[in-house]
Write a protein that holds these residues in place. Sequence first.
Motif, PDB file in Angstrom:
ATOM      1  N   ALA A   1      14.270  30.591  17.388  1.00  0.00           N
ATOM      2  CA  ALA A   1      14.835  31.915  17.146  1.00  0.00           C
ATOM      3  C   ALA A   1      14.969  32.129  15.649  1.00  0.00           C
ATOM      4  O   ALA A   1      15.160  31.168  14.897  1.00  0.00           O
ATOM      5  CB  ALA A   1      16.199  32.066  17.817  1.00  0.00           C
ATOM      6  N   ARG A   2      14.885  33.394  15.251  1.00  0.00           N
ATOM      7  CA  ARG A   2      14.988  33.750  13.837  1.00  0.00           C
ATOM      8  C   ARG A   2      15.824  35.013  13.721  1.00  0.00           C
ATOM      9  O   ARG A   2      15.781  35.882  14.595  1.00  0.00           O
ATOM     10  CB  ARG A   2      13.599  33.972  13.240  1.00  0.00           C
ATOM     11  N   ILE A   3      16.584  35.094  12.620  1.00  0.00           N
ATOM     12  CA  ILE A   3      17.361  36.300  12.346  1.00  0.00           C
ATOM     13  C   ILE A   3      17.156  36.678  10.888  1.00  0.00           C
ATOM     14  O   ILE A   3      17.276  35.834   9.991  1.00  0.00           O
ATOM     15  CB  ILE A   3      18.854  36.098  12.698  1.00  0.00           C
TER      16      ILE A   3
ATOM     17  N   ILE B   1      17.838  41.453  12.399  1.00  0.00           N
ATOM     18  CA  ILE B   1      16.819  41.559  13.441  1.00  0.00           C
ATOM     19  C   ILE B   1      16.507  40.161  13.967  1.00  0.00           C
ATOM     20  O   ILE B   1      16.300  39.238  13.186  1.00  0.00           O
ATOM     21  CB  ILE B   1      15.560  42.235  12.900  1.00  0.00           C
ATOM     22  N   THR B   2      16.481  40.036  15.286  1.00  0.00           N
ATOM     23  CA  THR B   2      16.282  38.720  15.902  1.00  0.00           C
ATOM     24  C   THR B   2      14.944  38.632  16.618  1.00  0.00           C
ATOM     25  O   THR B   2      14.423  39.618  17.138  1.00  0.00           O
ATOM     26  CB  THR B   2      17.407  38.408  16.893  1.00  0.00           C
ATOM     27  N   VAL B   3      14.428  37.415  16.640  1.00  0.00           N
ATOM     28  CA  VAL B   3      13.189  37.096  17.349  1.00  0.00           C
ATOM     29  C   VAL B   3      13.426  35.795  18.095  1.00  0.00           C
ATOM     30  O   VAL B   3      14.036  34.866  17.553  1.00  0.00           O
ATOM     31  CB  VAL B   3      12.004  36.933  16.375  1.00  0.00           C
ATOM     32  N   TYR B   4      12.942  35.732  19.345  1.00  0.00           N
ATOM     33  CA  TYR B   4      13.097  34.526  20.159  1.00  0.00           C
ATOM     34  C   TYR B   4      11.746  34.110  20.728  1.00  0.00           C
ATOM     35  O   TYR B   4      10.917  34.955  21.081  1.00  0.00           O
ATOM     36  CB  TYR B   4      14.047  34.775  21.332  1.00  0.00           C
ATOM     37  N   THR B   5      11.562  32.821  20.868  1.00  0.00           N
ATOM     38  CA  THR B   5      10.416  32.367  21.621  1.00  0.00           C
ATOM     39  C   THR B   5      10.662  32.673  23.103  1.00  0.00           C
ATOM     40  O   THR B   5      11.816  32.704  23.556  1.00  0.00           O
ATOM     41  CB  THR B   5      10.166  30.865  21.400  1.00  0.00           C
ATOM     42  N   ASP B   6       9.586  32.916  23.841  1.00  0.00           N
ATOM     43  CA  ASP B   6       9.734  33.397  25.214  1.00  0.00           C
ATOM     44  C   ASP B   6      10.577  32.465  26.097  1.00  0.00           C
ATOM     45  O   ASP B   6      11.335  32.928  26.951  1.00  0.00           O
ATOM     46  CB  ASP B   6       8.354  33.585  25.850  1.00  0.00           C
ATOM     47  N   SER B   7      10.439  31.174  25.900  1.00  0.00           N
ATOM     48  CA  SER B   7      11.089  30.218  26.799  1.00  0.00           C
ATOM     49  C   SER B   7      12.615  30.214  26.692  1.00  0.00           C
ATOM     50  O   SER B   7      13.285  29.660  27.567  1.00  0.00           O
ATOM     51  CB  SER B   7      10.552  28.804  26.548  1.00  0.00           C
ATOM     52  N   VAL B   8      13.165  30.820  25.654  1.00  0.00           N
ATOM     53  CA  VAL B   8      14.628  30.814  25.496  1.00  0.00           C
ATOM     54  C   VAL B   8      15.240  32.201  25.629  1.00  0.00           C
ATOM     55  O   VAL B   8      16.470  32.336  25.599  1.00  0.00           O
ATOM     56  CB  VAL B   8      15.059  30.180  24.158  1.00  0.00           C
ATOM     57  N   LYS B   9      14.417  33.213  25.789  1.00  0.00           N
ATOM     58  CA  LYS B   9      14.940  34.580  25.891  1.00  0.00           C
ATOM     59  C   LYS B   9      15.889  34.695  27.081  1.00  0.00           C
ATOM     60  O   LYS B   9      15.588  34.220  28.181  1.00  0.00           O
ATOM     61  CB  LYS B   9      13.791  35.573  26.042  1.00  0.00           C
ATOM     62  N   GLY B  10      17.036  35.314  26.847  1.00  0.00           N
ATOM     63  CA  GLY B  10      18.033  35.470  27.900  1.00  0.00           C
ATOM     64  C   GLY B  10      18.973  34.287  28.041  1.00  0.00           C
ATOM     65  O   GLY B  10      19.977  34.374  28.749  1.00  0.00           O
TER      66      GLY B  10
ATOM     67  N   LEU C   1      23.417  29.046  16.868  1.00  0.00           N
ATOM     68  CA  LEU C   1      22.550  29.172  18.029  1.00  0.00           C
ATOM     69  C   LEU C   1      23.377  28.820  19.259  1.00  0.00           C
ATOM     70  O   LEU C   1      23.715  27.649  19.457  1.00  0.00           O
ATOM     71  CB  LEU C   1      21.328  28.262  17.929  1.00  0.00           C
ATOM     72  N   GLN C   2      23.706  29.829  20.042  1.00  0.00           N
ATOM     73  CA  GLN C   2      24.409  29.613  21.295  1.00  0.00           C
ATOM     74  C   GLN C   2      23.370  29.377  22.380  1.00  0.00           C
ATOM     75  O   GLN C   2      22.525  30.237  22.617  1.00  0.00           O
ATOM     76  CB  GLN C   2      25.282  30.821  21.657  1.00  0.00           C
ATOM     77  N   MET C   3      23.437  28.217  22.999  1.00  0.00           N
ATOM     78  CA  MET C   3      22.445  27.838  24.003  1.00  0.00           C
ATOM     79  C   MET C   3      23.132  27.703  25.356  1.00  0.00           C
ATOM     80  O   MET C   3      24.000  26.838  25.527  1.00  0.00           O
ATOM     81  CB  MET C   3      21.783  26.515  23.615  1.00  0.00           C
ATOM     82  N   ASN C   4      22.755  28.569  26.284  1.00  0.00           N
ATOM     83  CA  ASN C   4      23.311  28.549  27.634  1.00  0.00           C
ATOM     84  C   ASN C   4      22.220  28.197  28.642  1.00  0.00           C
ATOM     85  O   ASN C   4      21.031  28.281  28.342  1.00  0.00           O
ATOM     86  CB  ASN C   4      23.913  29.916  27.970  1.00  0.00           C
ATOM     87  N   SER C   5      22.640  27.841  29.832  1.00  0.00           N
ATOM     88  CA  SER C   5      21.701  27.502  30.905  1.00  0.00           C
ATOM     89  C   SER C   5      20.636  26.528  30.423  1.00  0.00           C
ATOM     90  O   SER C   5      19.437  26.714  30.638  1.00  0.00           O
ATOM     91  CB  SER C   5      21.035  28.770  31.453  1.00  0.00           C
ATOM     92  N   LEU C   6      21.087  25.482  29.769  1.00  0.00           N
ATOM     93  CA  LEU C   6      20.156  24.525  29.174  1.00  0.00           C
ATOM     94  C   LEU C   6      19.351  23.795  30.240  1.00  0.00           C
ATOM     95  O   LEU C   6      19.851  23.512  31.344  1.00  0.00           O
ATOM     96  CB  LEU C   6      20.912  23.532  28.300  1.00  0.00           C
TER      97      LEU C   6
END
Length: 125
Positions: A48-50, A55-64, A79-84
């Motif tokens: 992910a990048r901000i 403005i944020t960008v995420y790789t597809d596998s972590v979106k949501g 970086l808040q990581m949920n549903s790991l």
Amino acid sequence: VQVKESGGGLVQSGGSLRLSCAASGSIHSIKDMAWHRQVPGKERQLVARISSDGITVYTDSVKGRFTISRDFAKNMVYLQMNSLKPEDTAVYYCVAGILTASRATMGYKEWPDIWGQGTQVTVSS
């Protein structure tokens, strides 16, 4: 100037972790801040990048599941990581595009990437 990560560790699948990254030193300004990750034998990849505009960008596998945020006043990124998931297991690196105060006074207008040393995140199944 340095960038330092914290907050990694061991968590069960479905759990959460929050990574923090602090940029410190004689900093004039910071452009993008980002998190990358790397597993042994594979290339480091963007998570992910901000930007300096938020403005944020995420790789597809972590979106949501992952959320990147930034405290501009403190020169920090989170970086808040949920549903790991087990496939999120990696060394997570913080990177920031930093213009130092000394280079700014000399008229430089470049923001080279400064990398942290990484923090291990392990997700058990």
